[in-house]
Design a protein around this motif. Structure first.
Motif, PDB file in Angstrom:
ATOM      1  N   LEU A  86       7.041 -21.664  19.098  1.00  0.00           N
ATOM      2  CA  LEU A  86       5.992 -20.634  19.023  1.00  0.00           C
ATOM      3  C   LEU A  86       6.586 -19.304  18.554  1.00  0.00           C
ATOM      4  CD1 LEU A  86       3.760 -20.868  22.221  1.00  0.00           C
ATOM      5  CD2 LEU A  86       3.047 -21.183  19.853  1.00  0.00           C
ATOM      6  N   ALA A  87       7.739 -18.985  19.091  1.00  0.00           N
ATOM      7  CA  ALA A  87       8.343 -17.674  18.805  1.00  0.00           C
ATOM      8  C   ALA A  87       8.656 -17.519  17.321  1.00  0.00           C
ATOM      9  CB  ALA A  87       9.612 -17.499  19.641  1.00  0.00           C
ATOM     10  N   VAL A  88       9.201 -18.581  16.714  1.00  0.00           N
ATOM     11  CA  VAL A  88       9.608 -18.426  15.320  1.00  0.00           C
ATOM     12  C   VAL A  88       8.417 -18.372  14.376  1.00  0.00           C
ATOM     13  CG1 VAL A  88      11.879 -19.459  15.648  1.00  0.00           C
ATOM     14  CG2 VAL A  88       9.971 -20.921  14.969  1.00  0.00           C
ATOM     15  N   ARG A  89       7.238 -18.659  14.895  1.00  0.00           N
ATOM     16  CA  ARG A  89       6.040 -18.496  14.056  1.00  0.00           C
ATOM     17  C   ARG A  89       5.619 -17.036  13.958  1.00  0.00           C
ATOM     18  NH1 ARG A  89       1.325 -22.634  15.247  1.00  0.00           N
ATOM     19  NH2 ARG A  89       2.500 -24.553  15.456  1.00  0.00           N
ATOM     20  N   GLU A  90       6.148 -16.216  14.877  1.00  0.00           N
ATOM     21  CA  GLU A  90       5.820 -14.793  14.832  1.00  0.00           C
ATOM     22  C   GLU A  90       6.603 -14.150  13.690  1.00  0.00           C
ATOM     23  OE1 GLU A  90       3.710 -12.979  16.912  1.00  0.00           O
ATOM     24  OE2 GLU A  90       3.100 -14.983  17.581  1.00  0.00           O
ATOM     25  N   PRO A  91       5.881 -13.495  12.763  1.00  0.00           N
ATOM     26  CA  PRO A  91       6.595 -12.884  11.621  1.00  0.00           C
ATOM     27  C   PRO A  91       7.667 -11.897  12.059  1.00  0.00           C
ATOM     28  CG  PRO A  91       4.205 -12.759  11.337  1.00  0.00           C
ATOM     29  CD  PRO A  91       4.438 -13.312  12.708  1.00  0.00           C
ATOM     30  N   THR A  92       7.406 -11.180  13.141  1.00  0.00           N
ATOM     31  CA  THR A  92       8.378 -10.173  13.576  1.00  0.00           C
ATOM     32  C   THR A  92       9.655 -10.836  14.095  1.00  0.00           C
ATOM     33  OG1 THR A  92       7.235 -10.141  15.697  1.00  0.00           O
ATOM     34  CG2 THR A  92       6.709  -8.374  14.154  1.00  0.00           C
ATOM     35  N   VAL A  93       9.521 -12.080  14.536  1.00  0.00           N
ATOM     36  CA  VAL A  93      10.705 -12.810  15.002  1.00  0.00           C
ATOM     37  C   VAL A  93      11.396 -13.481  13.820  1.00  0.00           C
ATOM     38  CG1 VAL A  93      11.525 -14.718  16.452  1.00  0.00           C
ATOM     39  CG2 VAL A  93       9.741 -13.156  17.305  1.00  0.00           C
ATOM     40  N   SER A  94      10.592 -14.170  12.997  1.00  0.00           N
ATOM     41  CA  SER A  94      11.208 -14.921  11.885  1.00  0.00           C
ATOM     42  C   SER A  94      11.932 -13.962  10.939  1.00  0.00           C
ATOM     43  CB  SER A  94      10.164 -15.758  11.154  1.00  0.00           C
ATOM     44  OG  SER A  94       9.182 -14.927  10.588  1.00  0.00           O
ATOM     45  N   ALA A  95      11.399 -12.734  10.789  1.00  0.00           N
ATOM     46  CA  ALA A  95      12.045 -11.763   9.904  1.00  0.00           C
ATOM     47  C   ALA A  95      13.467 -11.459  10.383  1.00  0.00           C
ATOM     48  CB  ALA A  95      11.226 -10.475   9.843  1.00  0.00           C
ATOM     49  N   GLN A  96      13.680 -11.557  11.696  1.00  0.00           N
ATOM     50  CA  GLN A  96      14.994 -11.228  12.247  1.00  0.00           C
ATOM     51  C   GLN A  96      15.985 -12.386  12.175  1.00  0.00           C
ATOM     52  OE1 GLN A  96      15.806  -8.148  13.233  1.00  0.00           O
ATOM     53  NE2 GLN A  96      13.751  -7.588  12.556  1.00  0.00           N
ATOM     54  N   ILE A  97      15.452 -13.618  12.064  1.00  0.00           N
ATOM     55  CA  ILE A  97      16.369 -14.761  12.132  1.00  0.00           C
ATOM     56  C   ILE A  97      16.460 -15.539  10.831  1.00  0.00           C
ATOM     57  CG2 ILE A  97      16.126 -15.046  14.634  1.00  0.00           C
ATOM     58  CD1 ILE A  97      14.222 -17.341  14.110  1.00  0.00           C
TER      59      ILE A  97
END
Ligand SMILES: [Zn+2]
Ligand SMILES: [Zn+2]
Length: 828
Positions: free
Chosen positions: A796-807
């Protein structure tokens, strides 16, 4: 009882496929009042055997078709065969088989295999492009294009084998040699047919702007292929030679920096220069001979850019400077004017060329602050401010382009022009296994179209395939005919059409596949078209999709289809399939075939694996462990649901059941989550059924657990879930779904039932807020189910753009998970 509980997938799958076929449940009626939905997979070439890579494509289209059907749409989902083409003819030359027999045999096998994987095609619409009842209309459209000046004939270069005296396709040329005899291939000019796609170029561009349902990447590739550029065409005089050289440039602001003019070997000025300067003849002709056999691709992309000076000079119309004229390999006579001005300081290709041949590099553009000064270490290709450019010094590039264009126009030396890279579509093929071109040649009347009532011009049978010459041209009885106009002797066109003509309108013909009076019924075609969802590989980004769009526009213009002139509202490119990380190919010997897979694991397990292992646009790695996991899933569903089928059917599906506790609530919620996922993945056109099938796993796990509780057999929530299970399984595991459904006592197939609308009351849960950190910094807060585990939380977390942008692009080193509170991702 034991036997009853073992799921015999082989027998069940075979039986359901027979029944679907017998009952014709996937046939779409033209006069159905429900909203239409047209889902289409690219028409396959009948190469012989399907492998699981094909199945990936068809399973995706099939799941989409089934969900739409269950949601109340009148779905048309047709299938056919792109049956003409080179492999059948090569097989004929190499093994002495008839192209038709070879092709029909392959079609038969693939028809069987496509059915074997449980697809829901409407076979009443099937066509093969080698059917005379299909290619007759290719010929009919050819004549319509000819009548409107959109099909025309002119000379164009071909690959020629001097030993076999035959034209070779690009794919028959191996390292510049004939695939069959190894002779060095020559370039020859031959009169050939073209379709005037360039007349449609602005509409092809404008249409792309409306295609919101197409991948941006594909639209960019089409725009790039069309290659529209606005600029100036202007003339250089040639010193001491009575000639001018026209050049086109988008950067006329750099005209003072031109230090040479490059011309194609075929440019007419070359002969004139040789005439005036006989001393240069030897040098020029030796160079031209050295590139005479090279294809366009070799000349422009593969070979090093090279050339020779002609000894003549061009005069820059603005600076009056004399600059040398070079004959080069990279300028093509067929593009633009066949000549370009060389501005090394501001063009990368010209820079390399000037460095190699010690030509001057004259900087005329600098950065806006004026800091960039010679010597340049590389071409400066950006816009900037003009220097060393006469009266234009100090101007910005954009302004200078306007001013210089106006000046050249005023001098009568130039004009503002729009250039396109795309050229007309060459449709002649000097081969047998294709649609014969319906034109005859008469000494009196010239090129005369075959009258409509004499169509089709049939391909002759019993043709000799020697690999030498053109099979049709060698066939006397085919070639000799009478002129439809004067009745005198005439000869037929010996060529056949590019197979891209066949695939340019097959999706229209599906809608009225057996019409003998016309290509398609206007009313029927207009009601079904455009295609709502097209699915196929990105390798067709340019040619097929561009040709089909052109053909469709022509059909709309000619009144065959009413409505929008774009044929494919949405396009989906599926990813490829690997086997243990390697590309599947015959030469590697790692092709996973359909027959074997279905026999060993079953169709439903295969389909579930293909949908679940990766999002459909991604590369999928076929693993034996992966499919065995799906075999177990199918067995698990059967063990859980089958014993309760009778009891389950008494619990109504039109309302939520009594839920006795939290476990029941969770079970019913999991069912509705899966229903909602199938629906939303379809409605959003994401088609991430990997998510939906993962929800099915969760559902079946909960069901299995719930069944262990006392009193499970008459728990309404459990029975309700079992009752609904075939519906939510139907698009993905259609055989298992129908078998369970029929054991509930239903006469009708589950595939004609309605999808269950996800119930907000069932979906409602107390959610928790999970804090997501990347490297200790809070990046998102996500809503999740109270018991969510680490893997699900991460997904779920990696679907968040703000998270995926960081990883993105980083490696996940570690995950720290505090249940119900926090997920910290350590990435570097
Ligand atoms: Zn040859
Ligand atoms: Zn005639």
């Amino acid at each position: 009882m034991v036997e009853e509980r073992t799921y015999d997938f082989r027998a069940v799958e075979r039986e359901w496929q027979r029944r679907w076929e017998r009952e014709g449940i996937y046939a779409a009626a033209d006069d159905d009042p429900r909203p239409k939905y047209y889902v289409l997979e690219m028409l396959p070439y009948p190469s012989g055997d399907l492998h699981v890579g094909h199945a990936k494509n068809y399973t995706l289209g099939d799941a989409i078709a089934r969900i739409h059907r269950m949601c109340g749409a009148n779905v048309v989902h047709p299938m056919g065969w792109d049956a003409f083409g080179l492999p059948a003819e090569n097989a004929a030359i190499q093994r002495g088989t008839e192209p038709e027999a070879w092709t029909r045999e392959n079609i038969r096998n693939m028809q069987r295999q496509v059915r074997l994987i449980g697809t829901s095609y409407d076979w009443s619409r099937e066509l093969a492009t080698c059917d005379p009842e299909y290619y007759r209309w290719n010929q009919w459209f050819f004549i319509r294009l000819f009548e409107q000046g959109l099909a025309y004939k002119r000379e164009a270069p071909v690959n020629w084998c001097p030993v076999d005296r035959t034209v070779l396709a690009n794919e028959q040329v191996e390292n510049g040699c004939c695939w069959r005899c190894g002779a060095a291939v020559e370039r020859r000019n031959l009169a050939q047919w073209f379709f005037k796609i360039t007349d449609y170029v602005e509409r092809l561009l404008a249409g792309l702007d409306r295609l919101d349902g197409w991948p941006d990447r594909i639209k960019a590739m089409q725009r790039n292929w069309i290659g529209k550029s606005e600029g100036v065409t202007f003339a250089f005089d040639v010193e001491n030679v009575d000639a001018q050289i026209d050049v086109f440039t988008t950067r006329v602001d750099t005209v003072f920096g031109a230090t040479f003019v490059a011309v194609a070997p075929e440019h007419p000025v070359v002969a004139k220069i040789i005439e005036r300067m006989p001393k240069s003849r030897n040098r020029i002709e030796t160079f031209i001979a050295s590139i005479a056999n090279k294809s366009e691709l070799e000349r422009t992309q593969l070979m090093e850019k090279t050339g020779v000076p002609t000894g003549a000079y061009a005069v820059n119309p603005l600076s009056r400077e004399k600059i040398p004229i070079w004959v080069t390999n990279y300028v093509l006579a067929e593009y633009g004017t066949g000549a370009v001005m060389g501005v090394p300081a501001h063009d990368e290709r010209d820079f390399d060329f000037a460095k190699k041949h010690a030509l001057p590099i004259a900087q005329v553009i600098t950065t806006p602050d004026g800091s960039l000064r010679a010597p340049l270490t590389e071409a400066f290709v950006d816009d900037g401010k003009l220097i060393a450019s006469g009266e234009y010094i100090g101007m910005k590039s954009a302004n200078a382009r306007r001013a210089i264009a106006a000046r050249l126009e005023a001098m009568g030396r130039g004009k503002i022009t729009v250039n396109y890279r795309i050229r007309d579509w060459l449709v002649s093929r000097q081969r047998y296994w294709g649609t014969p071109i319906p034109i005859v040649y008469c000494e009196r009347d010239g090129a005369v179209p075959v009258p409509d009532e004499q169509l089709p011009v049939l391909l002759p049978k019993d043709v000799q395939f020697t690999g030498q010459g053109s099979p049709l041209a060698n066939d006397e009885s085919f070639m000799h005919t009478t002129c439809p106009r004067c009745g005198g002797p005439a000869t037929r066109d010996p060529d056949t059409m590019d197979t891209f003509v066949d695939s340019s309108w097959y999706f229209v013909r599906y809608l009225d596949a057996h019409d003998t009076a016309q290509p398609v019924d206007r009313r029927v075609a207009s009601a079904w078209l455009p295609v709502d969802q097209y699915i196929g590989g990105a390798e067709h980004a340019v040619l097929h999709l561009l040709y089909a769009r052109f053909f469709y526009k022509f059909m709309v213009d000619s009144g065959w289809i009413e409505g929008d002139d774009e044929p494919f509202t949405r396009l989906f490119n599926q990813g490829t399939l690997l086997y243990n990380g390697e590309k599947m190919s015959k030469s590697r010997g790692n092709v996973v075939g359909i027959d074997d897979t279905v026999e060993r694991y079953g169709v439903d397990a295969m389909r579930l694996f293909l949908l679940k292992a990766a999002p459909p646009e991604d590369t999928l790695d076929w693993t034996d462990d992966g499919i065995i996991g799906r075999v177990r899933f199918v067995a698990r569903v059967w063990r859980a649901a089958e014993p309760l089928t009778r009891a389950a059917s008494t619990v109504p599906l039109d309302r939520l059941p009594e839920m006795r506790g939290e476990a029941q609530r969770e079970l019913v919620r999991a069912l509705h989550v899966a229903l909602a996922s199938g629906l939303s993945e379809t409605e959003t056109h994401r088609f991430h059924y990997n998510v939906t099938t993962a929800k099915l796993d969760e559902l079946v796990n909960l069901l299995t657990a719930a069944l262990r509780a006392p009193g499970a057999e008459d728990d309404p929530a459990i029975l309700y879930t079992v009752h609904a299970l075939p519906i939510v399984l139907a698009p993905f595991a259609p055989h298992l779904a129908d078998e369970l459904w029929s054991r509930m006592g239903y006469e009708r197939s589950v595939h004609v039932e309605r999808w269950i609308e996800p119930d907000p009351a069932a979906l409602a849960v107390d959610e928790i807020t999970l804090v997501v950190q990347v490297n200790g910094k809070v990046r998102a807060r996500i809503q999740a189910a109270p018991g969510i585990g680490e893997d699900d939380a991460f997904a779920l977390a990696v679907r968040e753009p703000t998270v995926s942008a960081q990883i993105d692009g980083k490696q996940i080193r570690k995950r720290i998970f505090v249940a119900g509170k926090l997920l910290n991702i350590v990435a570097a």
